[in-house]
Design a protein around this motif. Structure first.
Motif, short mmCIF file in Angstrom:
data_model
loop_
_atom_site.label_atom_id
_atom_site.label_comp_id
_atom_site.label_asym_id
_atom_site.label_seq_id
_atom_site.Cartn_x
_atom_site.Cartn_y
_atom_site.Cartn_z
N GLY A 70 0.81 -1.21 0.00
CA GLY A 70 0.00 0.00 0.00
C GLY A 70 0.83 1.25 0.00
O GLY A 70 2.07 1.21 0.00
N THR A 74 -2.19 8.48 -0.99
CA THR A 74 -2.60 8.03 -2.32
C THR A 74 -2.35 9.06 -3.41
O THR A 74 -1.77 8.72 -4.45
N THR A 120 -7.73 8.20 -7.87
CA THR A 120 -8.70 8.08 -6.79
C THR A 120 -9.39 9.41 -6.56
O THR A 120 -8.73 10.44 -6.40
N SER A 125 -9.96 9.87 -1.19
CA SER A 125 -8.58 10.00 -0.72
C SER A 125 -8.41 11.07 0.35
O SER A 125 -7.44 11.02 1.12
N HIS A 131 -4.01 3.63 1.07
CA HIS A 131 -4.73 2.53 0.43
C HIS A 131 -3.85 1.30 0.38
O HIS A 131 -2.63 1.39 0.53
N ALA A 165 -7.83 4.72 5.76
CA ALA A 165 -7.39 3.92 4.61
C ALA A 165 -8.59 3.49 3.79
O ALA A 165 -9.70 3.36 4.30
N HIS A 166 -8.35 3.28 2.50
CA HIS A 166 -9.40 2.78 1.62
C HIS A 166 -8.85 1.65 0.76
O HIS A 166 -7.63 1.45 0.67
N LEU A 167 -9.75 0.92 0.15
CA LEU A 167 -9.37 -0.14 -0.79
C LEU A 167 -10.53 -0.40 -1.73
O LEU A 167 -11.67 -0.03 -1.45
N TRP A 196 -15.87 0.16 -3.14
CA TRP A 196 -14.88 0.93 -2.39
C TRP A 196 -15.22 0.88 -0.91
O TRP A 196 -16.36 1.11 -0.51
#
Length: 201
Positions: A70, A74, A120, A125, A131, A165-167, A196
């Motif tokens: 990661g 981002t 993103t 973000s 991420h 955090a994102h993914l 997401w």
């Protein structure tokens, strides 16, 4: 039990190998692509090369069988790839938009992402700046390793100052979606083929 350890430069080929072996919504994507490294060039290798301090691998007696990769920030990472990663790949992989869409193969769909990288949205973000990607080979699945790796990675970016955090996860990857939901990730948006998720740190 597998050992979770910081990424090392010598692990790069393992990132390519595991990314391909899990690249079809968690299943082996080898039959899908003519270029075995292409999917790793998008979703794995740049993390090891440009953000090794936020990457970890899982190793057992058979070798490296998983990773969690990661970036802390981002937008900064995406800018870095635009200047230092995508240009060389664009020279090696032709833009598929130069030929009819009906003639595309799976490699062309990935090549399009090289020529038109996803950015993103700020709405994701900004509150969730970090991420990640996590992939485990079947032999390391179902034993709690994914949760342990997630704990390690989140602790790392939290210590570096991340607030969230994102993914993204494929809508067809039911196993992964169950895992993230159980961990506490919450749904942010649903796209045409991906979900997401976000997590406050």
């Amino acid at each position: 039990m597998a050992e979770i350890r910081p990424y090392e430069a010598a692990d790069l080929e393992d990132l390519y190998r595991i990314c391909l072996a899990t690249g079809d919504s968690g299943a082996d994507a080898s039959p899908l692509y003519a270029d075995a490294k292409l999917i790793g060039e998008l979703y794995a290798a740049p993390y090891g090369i440009f953000s090794p301090h936020t990457c970890f691998t899982a190793k057992d007696e058979h070798g490296i069988g998983g990773y969690i990769l990661g970036a802390l920030d981002t937008p900064v990472f995406e800018d870095l790839l635009e200047h230092r990663w995508w240009p060389a790949l664009r020279a090696r992989h032709a833009d598929p938009r130069t030929k009819p869409r009906e003639s595309w193969i799976a490699d062309d769909t990935l090549a399009l992402r090289i020529h038109r990288p996803y950015r993103t949205p700020e709405r994701i973000s900004q509150p969730f700046p970090s991420h990640l990607h996590i992939d485990l080979l079947p032999r390391l699945q179902g034993c709690g390793l994914g949760r342990r790796m997630m704990d390690v990675w989140l602790a790392k970016v939290r210590a570096l100052g991340s607030k969230g955090a994102h993914l993204g996860v494929s809508l067809g990857n039911v196993r992964a979606r169950r895992f993230y939901a159980a961990y506490g990730w919450r749904e942010l948006e649903v796209g045409p083929d991906a979900l997401w998720l976000g997590l406050d740190l």
